[in-house]
Design a protein around this motif. Structure first.
Motif, mmCIF file in Angstrom:
data_model
loop_
_atom_site.group_PDB
_atom_site.id
_atom_site.type_symbol
_atom_site.label_atom_id
_atom_site.label_comp_id
_atom_site.label_asym_id
_atom_site.label_seq_id
_atom_site.Cartn_x
_atom_site.Cartn_y
_atom_site.Cartn_z
ATOM 1 N N ALA A 146 0.828 -1.201 0.000
ATOM 2 C CA ALA A 146 0.000 0.000 0.000
ATOM 3 C C ALA A 146 0.866 1.257 0.000
ATOM 4 C CB ALA A 146 -0.933 -0.006 1.205
ATOM 5 N N ALA A 147 1.945 1.243 0.793
ATOM 6 C CA ALA A 147 2.859 2.391 0.809
ATOM 7 C C ALA A 147 3.485 2.602 -0.565
ATOM 8 C CB ALA A 147 3.941 2.174 1.866
ATOM 9 N N ALA A 148 3.903 1.501 -1.193
ATOM 10 C CA ALA A 148 4.479 1.593 -2.531
ATOM 11 C C ALA A 148 3.459 2.120 -3.530
ATOM 12 C CB ALA A 148 4.996 0.225 -2.966
ATOM 13 N N ALA A 149 2.202 1.684 -3.391
ATOM 14 C CA ALA A 149 1.151 2.156 -4.291
ATOM 15 C C ALA A 149 0.928 3.656 -4.143
ATOM 16 C CB ALA A 149 -0.148 1.404 -4.019
ATOM 17 N N GLY A 150 1.054 4.169 -2.919
ATOM 18 C CA GLY A 150 0.915 5.604 -2.713
ATOM 19 C C GLY A 150 1.955 6.390 -3.484
ATOM 20 N N VAL A 151 3.201 5.933 -3.420
ATOM 21 C CA VAL A 151 4.279 6.579 -4.178
ATOM 22 C C VAL A 151 4.000 6.472 -5.672
ATOM 23 C CG1 VAL A 151 6.736 6.502 -4.736
ATOM 24 C CG2 VAL A 151 5.980 6.148 -2.371
ATOM 25 N N GLU A 152 3.633 5.274 -6.097
ATOM 26 C CA GLU A 152 3.399 4.991 -7.514
ATOM 27 C C GLU A 152 2.301 5.880 -8.089
ATOM 28 O OE1 GLU A 152 0.953 1.350 -9.044
ATOM 29 O OE2 GLU A 152 3.028 0.700 -8.768
ATOM 30 N N CYS A 153 1.184 5.996 -7.399
ATOM 31 C CA CYS A 153 0.047 6.736 -7.937
ATOM 32 C C CYS A 153 0.306 8.234 -7.981
ATOM 33 C CB CYS A 153 -1.205 6.422 -7.125
ATOM 34 S SG CYS A 153 -1.752 4.714 -7.327
ATOM 35 N N ALA A 154 0.945 8.777 -6.958
ATOM 36 C CA ALA A 154 1.284 10.198 -6.992
ATOM 37 C C ALA A 154 2.291 10.485 -8.106
ATOM 38 C CB ALA A 154 1.842 10.635 -5.641
ATOM 39 N N THR A 155 3.248 9.589 -8.279
ATOM 40 C CA THR A 155 4.264 9.777 -9.314
ATOM 41 C C THR A 155 3.640 9.717 -10.704
ATOM 42 O OG1 THR A 155 5.949 8.791 -7.874
ATOM 43 C CG2 THR A 155 6.446 8.921 -10.228
ATOM 44 N N LEU A 156 2.781 8.726 -10.933
ATOM 45 C CA LEU A 156 2.136 8.592 -12.236
ATOM 46 C C LEU A 156 1.213 9.777 -12.524
ATOM 47 C CD1 LEU A 156 1.325 4.772 -12.222
ATOM 48 C CD2 LEU A 156 2.961 5.953 -13.711
ATOM 49 N N ALA A 157 0.502 10.241 -11.504
ATOM 50 C CA ALA A 157 -0.353 11.410 -11.692
ATOM 51 C C ALA A 157 0.482 12.626 -12.073
ATOM 52 C CB ALA A 157 -1.157 11.687 -10.430
ATOM 53 N N GLY A 158 1.632 12.757 -11.428
ATOM 54 C CA GLY A 158 2.516 13.864 -11.752
ATOM 55 C C GLY A 158 3.023 13.809 -13.181
#
Length: 442
Positions: free
Chosen positions: A202-214
């Protein structure tokens, strides 16, 4: 409530100093749990995997001299911090708010060079959102078998990461809606290594989703809030009380810090049983009834654990441990060998766990039947506020028992000496750069 309201809150809300003080204590608690948890088998397995993957040196890992990409670091640190079942908990939604949010925020803070104040506020706003989402979902998803820590933690982590990255409103919305699709976690994983792994994921997904949105990735605008949204898909309760005072009141302030090395559903039960200790000396126990909120009984009533990890989630076993005088604050009390105690197994047969809807989440009621027909009772309510100084003292005592003063003090200094963590000093502690080296190379 609309996704725009969530974006407005996490982008612009300004916590008060008291809220930040509570977050600093949870950050200290998270770090101590993670540094101790780095040696757990699940942490080593995840660590070996992300180390083999390699990648850009962006963020620190507990006990390692090597940096890895932010997503990998969040995965490992989130897993390690939850591995020992000692990190903070929040009874309003039966979850662990810091577990997935802090590692996501930390990894992105290191990658972007954010200062301690930015990092701390992002942690607080992300955990607040995770708690509110958990209350909004209510009991429905838990009863269906989902784990709310993993389900809401990744969204809180994405929110915290997006704030640190200073995304614009549209990209912020996309980060949250992307994270709704990455939410995953099963309650049946309690008592297995997968429980900690799904928090790290879940922590990794948080990083992933913010990065992809950016980077410009888009998602359905109603994925988190709207028609056919996250809550409806998971069978959530849609509890609108979750949004009471949103932006001005802080649910996170109700966070509970664990002082026993087991599931948070057992904490109130242990506290109640311990008050009976002197009164049970020399008595013959015939039966023990533990009344708890049904949500704990659904998850943690494993009757006969087969190893130390399962023992952390077995309410009858934990009750028998306390009756036998075992110190549940000690990690060794939940070793595989300790879980096979014949004395505890016999006492376990006397324990009945009874669900009672009238009992609040952080409470327990105990009734012990003694020979001669006598009965003694005890209650515990962990919802009673602990003064901040007393909480800090207890957390330092927990850290001392886990790691000793040589490790506890540098962490404490880096996190609490000023209004915001000193990021360089904090990250040096994470990797094990103490006056007496304590690093474990990965």
């Amino acid at each position: 409530m609309h996704t725009d309201d969530l974006v407005e809150f996490v982008r612009n809300a300004q916590p008060l100093d008291g809220d930040r003080a509570m977050m600093r204590l949870s950050l200290f608690d998270w770090a101590i749990c993670g540094f101790a948890g780095r040696e757990a088998m699940v942490s080593q397995l995840v660590g070996n995997m992300v180390a083999a993957d390699g990648g850009a040196p962006q963020a620190s890992l507990f006990g390692s001299s090597r940096q890895l990409p932010a997503r990998s670091a969040a995965f490992y640190n989130g897993t390690a911090a939850h591995a020992l079942e000692l990190d903070d908990a929040h009874y309003a939604y039966q979850g662990h708010p810091s577990a997935a949010v802090i590692p996501a925020a930390l990894a992105v803070s290191e990658r972007s060079g954010a200062d301690g104040a930015t990092f701390l506020d992002a942690c607080l706003l992300g955990t607040e959102l995770a708690v509110r989402l958990g209350v909004w979902l209510g009991r429905g998803p838990t009863e269906a078998g989902f784990d709310l820590t993993a389900i809401t933690g990744g969204i809180g982590g994405a929110a915290a990461a997006a704030r640190i990255m200073n995304l614009d409103d549209e990209k912020y919305r996309q980060a949250l809606n992307l994270a709704a699709s990455r939410a995953a976690g099963l309650g049946c994983q309690s008592g297995t290594m997968a429980k900690a792994m799904q928090v790290g994921a879940a922590a990794a997904a948080g990083v992933e989703c913010a990065t992809l949105a950016g980077l410009g990735m888009s998602a359905a605008p109603s994925a988190l809030v709207g028609d056919g949204d996250f809550c409806a898909t998971l069978g959530g309760d849609n509890d609108q009380g979750a949004w009471k005072g949103f932006g001005t009141e802080w649910f996170f302030d109700g966070v509970s810090h664990r002082f026993h090395a087991c599931a948070h559903g057992a904490q109130a039960m242990i506290e109640a049983l311990e008050t009976l200790g002197p009164r049970l000396a020399g008595e013959t126990i015939e039966a023990v009834e533990v009344a708890l909120n049904p949500r704990w009984v659904l998850r943690d009533a494993l009757a006969a654990p087969q190893d130390g990890l399962q023992a952390k989630y077995s309410l009858p076993h934990i009750a028998a441990m306390v009756l036998d005088g075992v110190d549940t604050r000690e990690l060794d009390s939940f070793s595989d060998a300790a879980s096979a105690s014949a004395t505890v197994a016999e006492l376990r047969k006397l324990v009945t766990i009874r669900p009672d809807d009238s009992i609040a989440m952080p409470s327990a009621q105990i009734s012990v039947s003694l020979s001669g027909g006598r009965t003694i009772q005890a209650v515990s309510d962990l919802d009673q506020a602990i003064p901040m100084q007393d909480r800090a003292t207890k957390l330092r005592g927990k850290a001392r028992a886990l790691l000793g003063d040589a490790i506890l003090q540098p962490f404490w200094t880096a996190i609490t000496t000023s209004q915001a963590p000193e990021m360089r000093a904090f990250c040096r502690c994470m990797v094990g750069r103490f006056p007496t080296p304590a690093a474990t190379p990965m």
